[in-house]
Design a protein around this motif. Structure first.
Motif, PDB file in Angstrom:
ATOM      1  N   LEU A  46       0.716  -1.166   0.121  1.00 15.74           N
ATOM      2  CA  LEU A  46       0.097  -0.098  -0.284  1.00 15.74           C
ATOM      3  C   LEU A  46       0.865   1.069   0.041  1.00 15.74           C
ATOM      4  N   ILE A  47       1.810   1.159   0.753  1.00 17.65           N
ATOM      5  CA  ILE A  47       2.881   2.341   0.852  1.00 17.65           C
ATOM      6  C   ILE A  47       3.410   2.440  -0.704  1.00 17.65           C
ATOM      7  N   GLU A  48       3.840   1.537  -1.071  1.00 15.70           N
ATOM      8  CA  GLU A  48       4.411   1.541  -2.791  1.00 15.70           C
ATOM      9  C   GLU A  48       3.150   2.044  -3.781  1.00 15.70           C
ATOM     10  N   ILE A  69       0.346   5.625   8.335  1.00 10.95           N
ATOM     11  CA  ILE A  69      -0.713   4.374   7.968  1.00 10.95           C
ATOM     12  C   ILE A  69      -0.909   3.773   9.386  1.00 10.95           C
ATOM     13  N   GLY A  70      -2.399   3.367   9.495  1.00 10.29           N
ATOM     14  CA  GLY A  70      -2.828   2.586  10.755  1.00 10.29           C
ATOM     15  C   GLY A  70      -2.550   1.252  10.683  1.00 10.29           C
ATOM     16  N   VAL A  71      -2.496   0.432  11.938  1.00  6.08           N
ATOM     17  CA  VAL A  71      -2.507  -1.157  12.117  1.00  6.08           C
ATOM     18  C   VAL A  71      -3.419  -1.457  12.803  1.00  6.08           C
ATOM     19  N   ILE A 115       3.209   5.404  12.246  1.00 11.61           N
ATOM     20  CA  ILE A 115       2.415   4.241  12.233  1.00 11.61           C
ATOM     21  C   ILE A 115       1.443   4.695  13.433  1.00 11.61           C
ATOM     22  N   VAL A 116       0.109   4.442  13.227  1.00  9.74           N
ATOM     23  CA  VAL A 116      -0.919   4.802  13.994  1.00  9.74           C
ATOM     24  C   VAL A 116      -1.352   3.275  14.744  1.00  9.74           C
TER      25      VAL A 116
END
Length: 657
Positions: free
Chosen positions: A341-343, A371-373, A402-403
């Motif tokens: 997704l980051i890519e 980005i949330g995990v 990171i969230v």
């Protein structure tokens, strides 16, 4: 004499709160104490209450490609008795072909061209506006000759035609046909009627109708009025695709972003997890076509100048449902989804997923920073999986923020456990959720006053005052709830050194198809309105300022003493001090505010949000019953002295001399 003395004493006592009461004396230190993050006030989008299909996604045809579990759901055949298989006039037979995502289509068998009709009911009807143009498209394949024309009409509840178009199918392989319909009347609950000229068989798929006038004019785009309400909030971020939607009832039904990008016809539809969640509002026709997928979410964030904040599954299904766990040794695909997704968001067009983004029309990166995990997971299993994600993401993208989360509740054993674990792993931004009664919000405006300043930052990711009880169908977006949220938000703003992100939830609700209340914005098929809660959010987000100032009374933050709440910021772009004040009393209160070592200019602008009725709500009929009123006020001698009306929220903008 004794009687007179007693009378005077009684009068003094009774006047103590009015004639003889002192003003609330507040002081403002104009030296900034913390930055207000650009992400301070944002938007949380979840596909609940028909927020996407039937809502922000402007498609008017329900089950356009016959992919629902009941393939003819949303479609009616008034002259064909499907149960007895009476095919005197004709019938639609749904056929599955191949293994690709969109593998169903309807084979229309017409035996009586004057009798066979196919009707789509839309999402609780179709919102049609007089004079507006609508773009029709459909896929067709003539399996045999005989059908010379397909007629498409828009009809009202009395079957009167309010617009039409015709298509001439001429191919024996799949082709896309397009036409335009201009409506002759406004009908909130119209339907689409499809009839045929000639006899024979023809295959149909992706039967679609969109208003031409969409957000940014994009073909097959978003509903303009709903997006405009979002854009008017000037949001600092857009969190998507939701909360429990991310998790799914089971892991197989979780949100998988890769299935929501690419050509819209290739996106794999799933049933919406909210379709049968609540017995009080079953919605078996609630599906996700992913016409609004991750590309559209990123694009929407970009349109509004908001930071995108995608949330991904951490390998745990909703713990209020199955709580299904993916074994740690099988977590790699979930982690890969995050990295890919980051890519997709930031990668060069030469990368695999960067090329997918480019092929969809956006070669430039979306500049994803957060980005949330996981959403509302709790317990040791969450932190075992979170650590794996953090290690993998940081190894490739060390600057990615990171969230993580503390679970669904703002206190309790699981919350306390999460706090300890998050500090151990040096969490960056932590998502806290609270759905509580209005009194809780009034009493907890000081929630973050004592938080650790050297630990993680806070994302108040989901909150809303509940007028009855959490998830109650009787909850209302009342002024009482909105006022309590305004009071609480002064505490969020006052702690801007700790609180970096905030968002109300849920965002949208269709008046005929909701599952959860309360909600920020309500709509039907043609109209929409912001609730009193919406205007509270808007007043904060459009007056966020750039730097926090210290506003005190008796050397303490104004955080509910005598039911008064306040915060102050300065906007370094305009040079204005912005003061937010809430009087949660049933009576007026006098306040005096003096800037330390300076004076206010002689004029200030004021926005006042109030109602004499604490149960007041906005509606489609009275969309601005509770909405801000703007005015200009005068300030004498450089010190602000004013009367705060009962149960009122103020935003003042004043320059300093």
């Amino acid at each position: 004499m004794r009687i007179t003395k007693y009378i005077i004493a009684a009068l003094i006592t009774s006047w103590g709160s009015s004639a003889f009461a002192q003003d609330a004396q507040w002081q403002l230190d104009t030296k900034p104490v913390a930055k207000i993050q650009p992400t301070m006030y944002g938007i949380f989008f979840e596909d609940i209450n028909f927020a996407a299909d039937g809502g922000i996604y402007a498609e008017l045809v329900k089950n356009r490609s016959f992919e629902f579990d009941e393939p003819m759901m949303g479609w009616l055949e008034p002259n064909s008795d499907r149960h007895s298989m009476n095919e005197k006039s004709g019938i639609a037979k749904v056929i599955k072909e191949g293994d690709e995502p969109n593998n169903h289509f309807a084979r229309i068998v017409v035996k009586d061209a004057d009798g066979y009709k196919l009707i789509n009911e839309g999402f609780r009807g179709m919102g049609i506006k007089e004079g507006a143009a609508y773009n029709l498209s459909l896929w067709a394949k003539a399996t045999q000759s005989g059908i010379s024309k397909i007629n498409i009409s828009l009809i009202d509840d009395k079957n009167n035609e309010i617009g039409n178009a015709s298509i001439t199918p001429d191919g024996k392989s799949w082709e896309v046909y397009k036409a335009s319909i201009t409506a002759t009347a406004t009908v909130p609950k119209a339907k689409m009627l499809v009839t045929f000229e000639g006899k024979g068989e023809i295959d149909l798929d992706m039967i679609s109708l969109f208003p031409k006038d969409t957000w940014k004019g994009r073909e097959m785009g978003l509903r303009k009025d709903l997006v405009q309400l979002l854009a008017d909030l000037d949001p600092g971020f857009l969190r998507f695709p939701g909360g429990c939607i991310v998790e799914g009832r089971t892991l197989a039904k979780r949100y998988q972003w890769k299935k929501t990008v690419g050509h819209v016809a290739d996106r794999k539809m799933i049933v919406n997890r909210w379709n049968t969640e609540f017995s009080h509002r079953p919605t078996p026709d609630y599906y996700q076509t992913f016409g609004v997928g991750f590309f559209e979410y990123f694009q929407l964030a970009e349109d509004m100048g908001a930071e995108p904040l995608p949330i991904l599954s951490c390998g745990i299904a909703c713990q209020f449902n199955t709580g299904e766990l993916v074994p740690l040794e099988e977590l790699d695909p979930y982690v890969d989804d995050a990295l890919d997704l980051i890519e997709f968001a930031n990668g060069d067009v030469s990368t695999t997923w960067g090329k997918v983004r480019s092929d969809m029309g956006h070669p430039e990166p979306f500049d994803l920073k957060y980005i949330g995990v996981g959403n509302e997971q709790w317990g040791p299993q969450y932190f075992e999986r979170l650590k794996v994600f953090i290690k993998a993401i940081k190894s490739q993208y060390p600057d990615m923020i990171i969230v993580s989360g503390t679970g669904p509740f703002p206190e309790g054993e699981q919350f306390d456990y999460a706090e300890k674990e998050l500090k151990k792993i040096n969490a960056e931004i932590v998502d806290e959720h609270y759905y509580k009664d209005p009194q809780w919000f009034l009493e907890n405006a000081d929630r973050y006053d004592s938080y650790d300043r050297d630990s993680y930052k806070i994302f108040a990711g989901e909150y809303a005052a509940q007028s009855v009880a959490i998830a109650s169908p009787e909850n209302k977006n009342s002024w009482q709830c909105a006022l309590s949220e305004a009071a609480y938000m002064t505490g969020l703003e006052r702690n801007a050194d700790v609180v970096y992100m905030t968002s109300y939830a849920p965002l949208f609700a269709h008046v005929d198809a909701w599952q959860w209340t309360p909600d920020l914005i309500w709509f039907d098929n043609v109209k929409s309105y912001g609730t009193p809660n919406y205007y509270v959010q808007k007043l904060f987000s459009t007056n966020s300022g750039t730097d926090l100032l210290s506003l005190t009374g008796n050397n303490e933050p104004v955080k509910g003493q005598d039911k008064l709440y306040a915060s102050a910021v300065i906007d370094d772009k305009t040079g204005e001090v912005i003061i937010k004040m809430v009087n949660a009393n049933a009576s007026a209160k006098e306040i005096t505010l003096a800037p330390k070592g300076k004076k206010f200019a002689s004029k200030a602008t004021q926005q006042l949000l109030k109602s004499d009725d604490m149960n007041a709500v906005n509606s489609l009929e009275a969309p601005k019953k509770v909405s801000p009123q703007s005015s200009e006020i005068k300030i004498k001698g450089g010190t602000l002295k004013m009367t705060l009306e009962p149960n009122a929220f103020y935003v003042l903008r004043a320059k300093l001399k």
